[in-house]
Design a protein around this motif. Structure first.
Motif, PDB file in Angstrom:
ATOM      1  N   SER A  33       0.862  -1.182   0.000  1.00 44.42           N
ATOM      2  CA  SER A  33       0.000   0.000   0.000  1.00 44.42           C
ATOM      3  C   SER A  33       0.897   1.230   0.000  1.00 44.42           C
ATOM      4  O   SER A  33       1.740   1.384   0.889  1.00 44.42           O
ATOM      5  CB  SER A  33      -0.906   0.020   1.231  1.00 44.42           C
ATOM      6  OG  SER A  33      -1.802  -1.067   1.234  1.00 44.42           O
ATOM      7  N   LEU A  34       0.748   2.085  -0.996  1.00 44.34           N
ATOM      8  CA  LEU A  34       1.488   3.344  -1.042  1.00 44.34           C
ATOM      9  C   LEU A  34       0.677   4.391  -0.287  1.00 44.34           C
ATOM     10  O   LEU A  34      -0.418   4.763  -0.714  1.00 44.34           O
ATOM     11  CB  LEU A  34       1.696   3.809  -2.480  1.00 44.34           C
ATOM     12  CG  LEU A  34       2.743   3.104  -3.346  1.00 44.34           C
ATOM     13  CD1 LEU A  34       4.114   3.170  -2.713  1.00 44.34           C
ATOM     14  CD2 LEU A  34       2.343   1.717  -3.701  1.00 44.34           C
ATOM     15  N   VAL A  35       1.171   4.835   0.841  1.00 45.23           N
ATOM     16  CA  VAL A  35       0.498   5.863   1.628  1.00 45.23           C
ATOM     17  C   VAL A  35       1.163   7.201   1.318  1.00 45.23           C
ATOM     18  O   VAL A  35       2.351   7.398   1.598  1.00 45.23           O
ATOM     19  CB  VAL A  35       0.557   5.555   3.137  1.00 45.23           C
ATOM     20  CG1 VAL A  35       0.027   6.724   3.954  1.00 45.23           C
ATOM     21  CG2 VAL A  35      -0.243   4.288   3.438  1.00 45.23           C
ATOM     22  N   ILE A  36       0.384   8.113   0.724  1.00 44.34           N
ATOM     23  CA  ILE A  36       0.936   9.365   0.216  1.00 44.34           C
ATOM     24  C   ILE A  36       0.140  10.531   0.780  1.00 44.34           C
ATOM     25  O   ILE A  36      -0.988  10.787   0.357  1.00 44.34           O
ATOM     26  CB  ILE A  36       0.899   9.393  -1.329  1.00 44.34           C
ATOM     27  CG1 ILE A  36       1.569   8.138  -1.900  1.00 44.34           C
ATOM     28  CG2 ILE A  36       1.557  10.655  -1.858  1.00 44.34           C
ATOM     29  CD1 ILE A  36       1.460   7.997  -3.405  1.00 44.34           C
ATOM     30  N   PRO A  37       0.685  11.252   1.751  1.00 51.95           N
ATOM     31  CA  PRO A  37       0.009  12.450   2.258  1.00 51.95           C
ATOM     32  C   PRO A  37       0.155  13.590   1.253  1.00 51.95           C
ATOM     33  O   PRO A  37       1.223  13.774   0.656  1.00 51.95           O
ATOM     34  CB  PRO A  37       0.752  12.750   3.561  1.00 51.95           C
ATOM     35  CG  PRO A  37       2.121  12.181   3.352  1.00 51.95           C
ATOM     36  CD  PRO A  37       1.955  10.982   2.455  1.00 51.95           C
ATOM     37  N   THR A  38      -0.912  14.349   1.059  1.00 50.66           N
ATOM     38  CA  THR A  38      -0.870  15.442   0.083  1.00 50.66           C
ATOM     39  C   THR A  38      -1.451  16.714   0.682  1.00 50.66           C
ATOM     40  O   THR A  38      -2.409  16.678   1.447  1.00 50.66           O
ATOM     41  CB  THR A  38      -1.657  15.089  -1.197  1.00 50.66           C
ATOM     42  OG1 THR A  38      -2.983  14.664  -0.844  1.00 50.66           O
ATOM     43  CG2 THR A  38      -0.986  13.977  -1.971  1.00 50.66           C
ATOM     44  N   ARG A  39      -0.833  17.823   0.291  1.00 53.69           N
ATOM     45  CA  ARG A  39      -1.379  19.145   0.618  1.00 53.69           C
ATOM     46  C   ARG A  39      -1.002  20.090  -0.520  1.00 53.69           C
ATOM     47  O   ARG A  39       0.140  20.458  -0.678  1.00 53.69           O
ATOM     48  CB  ARG A  39      -0.845  19.657   1.963  1.00 53.69           C
ATOM     49  CG  ARG A  39      -1.396  21.026   2.351  1.00 53.69           C
ATOM     50  CD  ARG A  39      -1.329  21.255   3.851  1.00 53.69           C
ATOM     51  NE  ARG A  39       0.032  21.323   4.353  1.00 53.69           N
ATOM     52  CZ  ARG A  39       0.732  22.448   4.501  1.00 53.69           C
ATOM     53  NH1 ARG A  39       0.199  23.611   4.153  1.00 53.69           N
ATOM     54  NH2 ARG A  39       1.945  22.416   5.003  1.00 53.69           N
ATOM     55  N   PHE A  65      -4.154   8.014  -0.871  1.00 51.53           N
ATOM     56  CA  PHE A  65      -3.869   9.436  -0.704  1.00 51.53           C
ATOM     57  C   PHE A  65      -4.613   9.938   0.528  1.00 51.53           C
ATOM     58  O   PHE A  65      -5.814   9.705   0.681  1.00 51.53           O
ATOM     59  CB  PHE A  65      -4.341  10.235  -1.921  1.00 51.53           C
ATOM     60  CG  PHE A  65      -3.503  10.068  -3.155  1.00 51.53           C
ATOM     61  CD1 PHE A  65      -2.239  10.645  -3.243  1.00 51.53           C
ATOM     62  CD2 PHE A  65      -3.980   9.344  -4.241  1.00 51.53           C
ATOM     63  CE1 PHE A  65      -1.467  10.499  -4.392  1.00 51.53           C
ATOM     64  CE2 PHE A  65      -3.218   9.196  -5.389  1.00 51.53           C
ATOM     65  CZ  PHE A  65      -1.955   9.771  -5.467  1.00 51.53           C
ATOM     66  N   VAL A  66      -3.903  10.636   1.410  1.00 49.57           N
ATOM     67  CA  VAL A  66      -4.539  11.284   2.557  1.00 49.57           C
ATOM     68  C   VAL A  66      -4.325  12.779   2.355  1.00 49.57           C
ATOM     69  O   VAL A  66      -3.201  13.273   2.424  1.00 49.57           O
ATOM     70  CB  VAL A  66      -3.945  10.817   3.887  1.00 49.57           C
ATOM     71  CG1 VAL A  66      -4.728  11.426   5.056  1.00 49.57           C
ATOM     72  CG2 VAL A  66      -3.973   9.294   3.983  1.00 49.57           C
ATOM     73  N   ASP A  67      -5.413  13.492   2.091  1.00 46.14           N
ATOM     74  CA  ASP A  67      -5.310  14.843   1.565  1.00 46.14           C
ATOM     75  C   ASP A  67      -5.767  15.905   2.552  1.00 46.14           C
ATOM     76  O   ASP A  67      -6.850  15.820   3.127  1.00 46.14           O
ATOM     77  CB  ASP A  67      -6.126  14.958   0.283  1.00 46.14           C
ATOM     78  CG  ASP A  67      -5.928  16.299  -0.383  1.00 46.14           C
ATOM     79  OD1 ASP A  67      -4.828  16.526  -0.922  1.00 46.14           O
ATOM     80  OD2 ASP A  67      -6.852  17.130  -0.335  1.00 46.14           O
ATOM     81  N   ASP A  68      -4.916  16.925   2.726  1.00 49.21           N
ATOM     82  CA  ASP A  68      -5.217  18.088   3.569  1.00 49.21           C
ATOM     83  C   ASP A  68      -5.227  19.370   2.738  1.00 49.21           C
ATOM     84  O   ASP A  68      -4.912  20.452   3.239  1.00 49.21           O
ATOM     85  CB  ASP A  68      -4.173  18.232   4.682  1.00 49.21           C
ATOM     86  CG  ASP A  68      -4.262  17.138   5.737  1.00 49.21           C
ATOM     87  OD1 ASP A  68      -5.203  16.332   5.691  1.00 49.21           O
ATOM     88  OD2 ASP A  68      -3.372  17.094   6.611  1.00 49.21           O
ATOM     89  N   SER A  69      -5.586  19.281   1.471  1.00 55.59           N
ATOM     90  CA  SER A  69      -5.396  20.395   0.539  1.00 55.59           C
ATOM     91  C   SER A  69      -6.454  21.489   0.665  1.00 55.59           C
ATOM     92  O   SER A  69      -7.580  21.258   1.120  1.00 55.59           O
ATOM     93  CB  SER A  69      -5.400  19.874  -0.904  1.00 55.59           C
ATOM     94  OG  SER A  69      -4.303  19.041  -1.147  1.00 55.59           O
ATOM     95  N   GLY A 104       0.121  12.661  11.237  1.00 52.59           N
ATOM     96  CA  GLY A 104      -1.231  12.159  11.469  1.00 52.59           C
ATOM     97  C   GLY A 104      -1.870  11.644  10.193  1.00 52.59           C
ATOM     98  O   GLY A 104      -2.593  10.640  10.203  1.00 52.59           O
ATOM     99  N   ALA A 105      -1.598  12.318   9.069  1.00 55.06           N
ATOM    100  CA  ALA A 105      -2.120  11.862   7.782  1.00 55.06           C
ATOM    101  C   ALA A 105      -1.567  10.486   7.426  1.00 55.06           C
ATOM    102  O   ALA A 105      -2.284   9.609   6.938  1.00 55.06           O
ATOM    103  CB  ALA A 105      -1.774  12.874   6.688  1.00 55.06           C
ATOM    104  N   VAL A 106      -0.270  10.288   7.681  1.00 61.25           N
ATOM    105  CA  VAL A 106       0.351   8.989   7.391  1.00 61.25           C
ATOM    106  C   VAL A 106      -0.293   7.883   8.221  1.00 61.25           C
ATOM    107  O   VAL A 106      -0.601   6.803   7.711  1.00 61.25           O
ATOM    108  CB  VAL A 106       1.864   9.048   7.636  1.00 61.25           C
ATOM    109  CG1 VAL A 106       2.478   7.650   7.598  1.00 61.25           C
ATOM    110  CG2 VAL A 106       2.540   9.938   6.606  1.00 61.25           C
ATOM    111  N   VAL A 107      -0.506   8.140   9.508  1.00 60.83           N
ATOM    112  CA  VAL A 107      -1.115   7.124  10.365  1.00 60.83           C
ATOM    113  C   VAL A 107      -2.534   6.799   9.895  1.00 60.83           C
ATOM    114  O   VAL A 107      -2.924   5.625   9.851  1.00 60.83           O
ATOM    115  CB  VAL A 107      -1.118   7.581  11.838  1.00 60.83           C
ATOM    116  CG1 VAL A 107      -1.910   6.606  12.705  1.00 60.83           C
ATOM    117  CG2 VAL A 107       0.314   7.675  12.356  1.00 60.83           C
ATOM    118  N   GLU A 108      -3.309   7.803   9.497  1.00 62.08           N
ATOM    119  CA  GLU A 108      -4.653   7.539   8.961  1.00 62.08           C
ATOM    120  C   GLU A 108      -4.567   6.681   7.708  1.00 62.08           C
ATOM    121  O   GLU A 108      -5.372   5.774   7.498  1.00 62.08           O
ATOM    122  CB  GLU A 108      -5.379   8.844   8.661  1.00 62.08           C
ATOM    123  CG  GLU A 108      -5.916   9.555   9.880  1.00 62.08           C
ATOM    124  CD  GLU A 108      -7.049  10.516   9.558  1.00 62.08           C
ATOM    125  OE1 GLU A 108      -7.901  10.164   8.710  1.00 62.08           O
ATOM    126  OE2 GLU A 108      -7.087  11.607  10.156  1.00 62.08           O
ATOM    127  N   GLY A 109      -3.577   6.969   6.857  1.00 60.40           N
ATOM    128  CA  GLY A 109      -3.410   6.162   5.647  1.00 60.40           C
ATOM    129  C   GLY A 109      -3.042   4.731   5.963  1.00 60.40           C
ATOM    130  O   GLY A 109      -3.545   3.784   5.335  1.00 60.40           O
TER     131      GLY A 109
END
Length: 276
Positions: A33-39, A65-69, A104-109
């Protein structure tokens, strides 16, 4: 900008129908699983997926993708979900869930991931997707639970950071290793944002992310993990702007102090009892 020839650039992957339920089959066949945080990475999503598609041939993978954009990044991801031949999950975090930052985004992913392995990387193409198979190979070859893509190991290169940012990065790594000399003695780049870990080896409840250095949190809270490294050549940012800031630096040192004091908790409790 989205292209019109996605079907040609992302050829479909043939899947053999399994003899078990579709949900069991999906979880069984995902290796990474590629966990990729994005903003605010709208301009990077398509070129990133193109390179991932080429790099991961023969490897069963999904993208989370875990997005905070605050820009159109989630819309770009949703459009590409229709074309990309691997499963893409999008976790669009509302503002109230963003206080713990990239960590936190990485952990959610990771909590949403289905793969045996989780690979964490940035979306800006400074972490080369082509190295992912090497990280996986090194993990299997060495029996490691955690493999770091190291900019600072022998054979690695971080010159694309520029002199000032490279000096800051090396100083932060030195300070971190000084704070944890035993645990990080053989780790060259404890602050890299590019790493592969065995999902089952992580205790999610023990992670308390705050800021952008989630790897350090994992290294210190999971001393039992076997760690290996693969040198990488840190790439140039494709589009957008760096998220490094004074606020993130303050969070880093606050987190470093918290982790260091946590290691002394037993002694402090003993001292407190003695004083009482």
């Amino acid at each position: 900008m989205l292209k019109s020839d996605h079907s040609e650039r992302f050829p479909p992957v043939e899947l053999v129908e399994p003899e078990i339920s579709i949900y069991q089959a999906y979880e069984t066949r995902v290796e990474i699983s590629l966990v990729i945080p994005t903003r605010n990475e709208a301009g990077n999503i398509e070129p990133l997926l193109l390179r991932l598609h080429q790099a991961l041939k023969g490897i069963a993978a999904e993208v989370v993708f875990v997005d905070d954009s605050t820009d159109e990044t989630p819309d770009v991801i949703r459009k590409l979900q229709e074309w990309f031949p691997r499963k893409i999950q999008l976790v669009a975090r509302p503002p109230e869930r963003r206080q713990n930052g990239l960590g936190g985004a990485v952990v959610e992913g990771m909590q949403r991931a289905h793969g045996v392995w989780v690979c964490v990387m940035d979306a800006d193409l400074q972490h080369p997707p082509e190295v992912i198979p090497q990280l996986l190979y090194q993990a299997k070859k060495s029996g490691a639970d955690l493999v770091l893509g190291s900019r600072l190991a022998a054979g690695g290169d971080a010159s694309n950071l520029g002199f000032k940012r490279l000096l800051i990065s090396q100083t932060f790594a030195w300070v971190t290793k000084l704070a944890f000399p035993g645990r990080l003695r053989k780790v060259s780049d404890p602050l890299t944002g590019f790493f592969l870990t065995r999902r089952a080896a992580l205790k999610m409840g023990e992670l308390k992310p705050d800021g952008f250095k989630i790897l350090l949190e994992i290294l210190i809270s999971h001393p039992e993990l076997k760690v290996a490294e693969v040198p990488i050549h840190f790439g140039q940012r494709h589009a957008g702007e760096s998220k490094a800031s004074v606020q993130e630096t303050i969070k880093f040192f606050r987190g470093l102090l918290r982790l260091r004091l946590a290691g002394q908790q037993a002694f402090l409790q003993f001292l407190g009892v003695g004083l009482s």
